[in-house]
Design a protein around this motif. Sequence first.
Motif, mmCIF file in Angstrom:
data_model
loop_
_atom_site.group_PDB
_atom_site.id
_atom_site.type_symbol
_atom_site.label_atom_id
_atom_site.label_comp_id
_atom_site.label_asym_id
_atom_site.label_seq_id
_atom_site.Cartn_x
_atom_site.Cartn_y
_atom_site.Cartn_z
ATOM 1 N N THR A 1 4.964 4.934 5.068
ATOM 2 C CA THR A 1 6.103 4.961 5.996
ATOM 3 C C THR A 1 6.059 3.764 6.941
ATOM 4 O OG1 THR A 1 4.865 6.501 7.418
ATOM 5 C CG2 THR A 1 6.438 7.460 5.888
ATOM 6 N N GLY B 1 7.580 12.727 6.332
ATOM 7 C CA GLY B 1 6.513 11.841 6.784
ATOM 8 C C GLY B 1 5.953 12.227 8.142
ATOM 9 N N PRO B 2 4.999 11.420 8.612
ATOM 10 C CA PRO B 2 4.393 11.686 9.917
ATOM 11 C C PRO B 2 5.380 11.381 11.046
ATOM 12 C CG PRO B 2 3.606 9.605 9.028
ATOM 13 C CD PRO B 2 4.435 10.237 7.958
ATOM 14 N N THR C 1 0.473 4.452 7.785
ATOM 15 C CA THR C 1 0.964 5.831 7.864
ATOM 16 C C THR C 1 1.749 6.171 6.602
ATOM 17 O OG1 THR C 1 3.018 5.178 8.964
ATOM 18 C CG2 THR C 1 1.155 5.800 10.390
ATOM 19 N N GLY C 2 1.752 7.429 6.262
ATOM 20 C CA GLY C 2 2.508 7.871 5.094
ATOM 21 C C GLY C 2 2.034 9.223 4.621
ATOM 22 N N ILE D 1 2.787 7.516 -0.400
ATOM 23 C CA ILE D 1 4.139 7.106 -0.004
ATOM 24 C C ILE D 1 4.043 6.549 1.413
ATOM 25 C CG2 ILE D 1 6.493 7.913 0.403
ATOM 26 C CD1 ILE D 1 5.723 10.331 -1.492
ATOM 27 N N ASN E 1 -1.594 13.641 15.439
ATOM 28 C CA ASN E 1 -0.314 13.778 14.727
ATOM 29 C C ASN E 1 -0.454 13.891 13.209
ATOM 30 O OD1 ASN E 1 1.616 13.841 16.932
ATOM 31 N ND2 ASN E 1 0.882 11.762 17.376
ATOM 32 N N HIS E 2 -1.678 13.973 12.724
ATOM 33 C CA HIS E 2 -1.857 14.246 11.298
ATOM 34 C C HIS E 2 -1.354 15.654 10.990
ATOM 35 C CE1 HIS E 2 -4.120 10.583 10.968
ATOM 36 N NE2 HIS E 2 -4.366 10.802 9.691
ATOM 37 N N LEU F 1 -0.302 11.477 6.992
ATOM 38 C CA LEU F 1 -1.223 10.631 7.747
ATOM 39 C C LEU F 1 -0.479 9.837 8.821
ATOM 40 C CD1 LEU F 1 -2.906 11.578 5.367
ATOM 41 C CD2 LEU F 1 -3.766 9.262 5.063
ATOM 42 N N ALA F 2 -0.794 10.160 10.050
ATOM 43 C CA ALA F 2 -0.140 9.530 11.197
ATOM 44 C C ALA F 2 -1.062 8.490 11.821
ATOM 45 C CB ALA F 2 0.236 10.606 12.211
#
Lengths: 209, 209
Positions: free
Chosen positions: B194, A165-166, A179-180, B192, A94-95, A88-89
């Motif tokens: 970020t 990660g994103p 995000t994460g 998780i 960007n996802h 998840l961005a």
Amino acid sequence: MSTPDTSVHRLPNRGRYDRETIDAILDEGLVAHVGLVEDGHPVVIPVAYARDGDAVLIHGSPASRMLRTFKKGAPACLTVTLLDGLVLAKSAFNHSMNYRSAVLFGEMEEVSDLDEKYAALTLLTEALTPGRSSSLRPMTEKEVRGTTVLRMAIDAASAKVREGGPVDPDEDADFEVWTGVIPRVDTWGPAIPTNDVDVPDHVTGYRRA
Amino acid sequence: MSTPDTSVHRLPNRGRYDRETIDAILDEGLVAHVGLVEDGHPVVIPVAYARDGDAVLIHGSPASRMLRTFKKGAPACLTVTLLDGLVLAKSAFNHSMNYRSAVLFGEMEEVSDLDEKYAALTLLTEALTPGRSSSLRPMTEKEVRGTTVLRMAIDAASAKVREGGPVDPDEDADFEVWTGVIPRVDTWGPAIPTNDVDVPDHVTGYRRA
């Protein structure tokens, strides 16, 4: 045999070609999606499979249209995908998903020898439910003869892996968006018995660390 | 357009053709396996997708070979499979899997209108992570223009469903073998992060009942 270009074109940094990566994906998956061409049209069917060294085994009824097509030497594609998480961005753009996939191209070869078929079917049972085959009512020759087993070499194969990660661009830094990664976990519920026999360890411990 | 025969040939009692069954499978899945034909060879690729009423949407980079092939009108097959459990019988022969799969045949149509693309990309985000799209940095026109969106009608489609316990023949009654089902459960681990933004409900509650 001619095969399509197996190189990974999009996002080439995600492409992997080593057998270790490919085998690990094949060994973790339970269901493959097999592609065939029928009258010029693509057909994609899910199948159970197992890796047997340098090949992948599938099996089924001799009446299966897919298996009959492959027995005749039709080109095949076998894809195994493991979804590991959602990435998840800050922006929809960007996802992404974390995943590992292996794609095999080639032809399937029938396993005809009775002893080889017996071994292949035992391996399929063991790959799907390790430790179970020895507890079963033994296979009959009629059952082995009445099952088609096909083998596809791990030859023209590639893997694709997305992890981590994103990746958001610097210009999104000021946007306050969580995000994460939401990791996906393959989980198996408590077994549902259909008889009174003691539950064996290979069932209670199925895919548990 | 000609399509392959979409009827379910093997074990016809497992075939389902009602839209309710097909839509439920499409709505639960996250990854589809899309088949195309390249130089006469089948190619099967995993993709994220979302159902949009009577169609399924996929998206990706304009550079994607698969998307470019479908934009030209190449026939497609889109399959979604949900593995529900392992079905353990008394013999290897009668082992099975509980699963639900939906198979769509047809051609893909490009979504070109900018507003429609925007809506399609929002729907894709919402289908994969419900509740998230409104929290994101808004899509830019450049991003929308720089994404290919394809739509495939749910038209020539069928589903296949296997459920319930193992079916052992009467002659296996005397064999003392545990039988039953090991159910598979789609589970999502703790997110998780970020960054330090508060974790939103759509993340903590992701796919939790």
